[in-house]
Write an enzyme that holds these catalytic residues in place. Structure first.
Site, PDB file in Angstrom:
ATOM      1  N   PRO A   1       0.709  -1.269   0.002  1.00 27.13           N
ATOM      2  CA  PRO A   1       0.039  -0.029  -0.092  1.00 27.13           C
ATOM      3  C   PRO A   1       0.784   1.132   0.146  1.00 27.13           C
ATOM      4  O   PRO A   1       1.914   1.330   0.891  1.00 27.13           O
ATOM      5  CB  PRO A   1      -0.817   0.007   1.424  1.00 27.13           C
TER       6      PRO A   1
ATOM      7  N   CYS B   1       2.555   3.181   8.712  1.00 27.35           N
ATOM      8  CA  CYS B   1       2.690   4.540   7.984  1.00 27.35           C
ATOM      9  C   CYS B   1       3.561   5.911   8.869  1.00 27.35           C
ATOM     10  O   CYS B   1       3.070   5.999  10.038  1.00 27.35           O
ATOM     11  CB  CYS B   1       1.151   5.198   7.875  1.00 27.35           C
TER      12      CYS B   1
ATOM     13  N   GLY C   1       7.081  -1.955  -3.001  1.00 24.92           N
ATOM     14  CA  GLY C   1       6.269  -0.456  -3.002  1.00 24.92           C
ATOM     15  C   GLY C   1       7.053   0.161  -4.162  1.00 24.92           C
ATOM     16  O   GLY C   1       6.733   0.373  -5.243  1.00 24.92           O
ATOM     17  N   ARG C   2       7.937   1.077  -3.450  1.00 27.52           N
ATOM     18  CA  ARG C   2       8.442   2.018  -4.318  1.00 27.52           C
ATOM     19  C   ARG C   2       9.096   1.357  -5.720  1.00 27.52           C
ATOM     20  O   ARG C   2       9.332   1.930  -6.723  1.00 27.52           O
ATOM     21  CB  ARG C   2       9.593   2.958  -3.508  1.00 27.52           C
TER      22      ARG C   2
ATOM     23  N   ASN D   1       9.874  -6.784   3.456  1.00 32.21           N
ATOM     24  CA  ASN D   1       9.556  -5.313   2.717  1.00 32.21           C
ATOM     25  C   ASN D   1      10.657  -4.393   2.881  1.00 32.21           C
ATOM     26  O   ASN D   1      10.999  -4.300   4.092  1.00 32.21           O
ATOM     27  CB  ASN D   1       8.290  -4.825   3.260  1.00 32.21           C
TER      28      ASN D   1
ATOM     29  N   GLU E   1       0.204   5.183   0.043  1.00 31.58           N
ATOM     30  CA  GLU E   1      -0.791   6.394   0.006  1.00 31.58           C
ATOM     31  C   GLU E   1      -0.562   7.278  -0.867  1.00 31.58           C
ATOM     32  O   GLU E   1       0.743   7.836  -0.970  1.00 31.58           O
ATOM     33  CB  GLU E   1      -0.814   7.019   1.303  1.00 31.58           C
TER      34      GLU E   1
END
Length: 315
Positions: free
Chosen positions: A7, A98, A223-224, A199, A9
């Site tokens: 995820p 987060c 993610g990135r 991760n 944001e």
């Protein structure tokens, strides 16, 4: 081996999930977080962030999607977890990682890593509310200001009944600065009997191999790296050739067509510039092209620059 899209944001929305799942064999996609405060949220909130729920919780290419919740009140998290499941989410995930200051100031995300008992209570309430056949998962970091509570937080998630645990191998204070401390994940993976997902700092297939070797995990979350190299998951799972700049530019134009035909076209200039900020790591050509288009503010101007770049490549 499983590869899961993390995820992110403001980055990995439903359109980006659609694009990336159409070219990669992802096992699961996790949504941007749904912010839970003190009430059961209406269906429209879930459907806005996860329109895939209208299609059984799958992207058009058939990849399952899991709703992520962010909040600090156990009962409200439980109620909203059940709503996500009822709407078609493939399990439900709790965000304890987060690092955004605004989120942390309102007692959400990584700030809860200072309070293992609260993490336990939230996951426990969610697990009790959601039928056993549906996964309840969590994502954490190594800690908030330091890593002293890392194992305690991981145990809190497990003992509360979570199905699996994803770990971003940095603390909140670390932010996104390298390195990622994969060795900490190894300790948890060896101790917990539930699946642990690694991760952090996975930018290419070799990184994925090293991460799995260090941690012993057979599941990773990207993610990135997945935005920087659009077919990263495919390279990891099948050994596919990394996308060339021409491939990626064509993908961006496909993204552009979908963005402009949808409800978010007003946000296109900001979205495409944001994507370039990730592509710069992988492609020198992206940096060159970004220097050209960054001065433009309208969709028409940016699309023209992209189309001209593709035309030059095809000559």
């Amino acid at each position: 081996m499983r590869v899961i899209l993390a995820p992110m944001e403001g980055v990995v929305d439903d359109l980006m999930r659609d694009i990336l799942s159409s070219i990669n064999p992802y096992d699961l996609l996790v949504t941007e977080f749904v912010r839970v405060v003190d009430q059961l949220l209406p269906e429209k909130v879930f459907l806005k962030l996860c329109p895939e729920l209208l299609s059984g919780g799958y992207t058009p290419s058939g990849t399952p999607v899991r709703v992520q919740l962010l909040g600090q009140e156990p009962n409200c998290m439980a109620e909203n977890a059940m709503r996500a499941i009822e709407l078609g989410s493939h399990g439900v995930d709790a965000n304890f990682g987060c690092p955004a200051k605004m989120v942390n100031r309102s007692n959400g995300g990584a700030v809860l890593l200072q309070y293992p008992n609260t993490i336990h209570d939230i996951v426990r309430a969610m697990r009790q509310a959601v039928p056993a056949e549906h996964p309840v998962t969590a994502k954490i970091r190594l800690g908030y200001e330091d890593k002293s509570l890392f194992m305690e937080n991981a145990l809190a998630v497990y003992e509360a009944g979570a199905t699996e645990l994803a770990i971003h191998a940095r603390s909140k204070v670390d932010g996104y600065k390298p390195p990622a401390y994969w060795e900490y994940i190894t300790e948890v993976r060896e101790r917990l009997p539930i699946p642990v997902i690694a991760n952090g700092e996975i930018w290419n297939r070799d990184d994925a191999k090293r991460c799995m070797q260090v941690t012993g995990c057979d599941s990773i979350m990207i993610g990135r790296g997945a935005i920087s190299l659009p077919n990263l998951a495919d390279t990891i799972k099948t050994g596919a050739t990394p996308y060339s700049w021409a491939d990626t530019l064509q993908l961006m134009l496909s993204y552009t067509q979908r963005e402009l035909s949808g409800r978010k076209s007003d946000y296109y200039p900001a979205r495409i510039k944001q994507w370039f900020s990730y592509l710069n790591r992988q492609y020198p050509e992206a940096d060159t092209l970004f220097r050209e288009l960054r001065i433009y503010k309208t969709t028409e101007e940016i699309v023209r620059v992209l189309e001209q770049a593709q035309h030059h490549l095809n000559q």
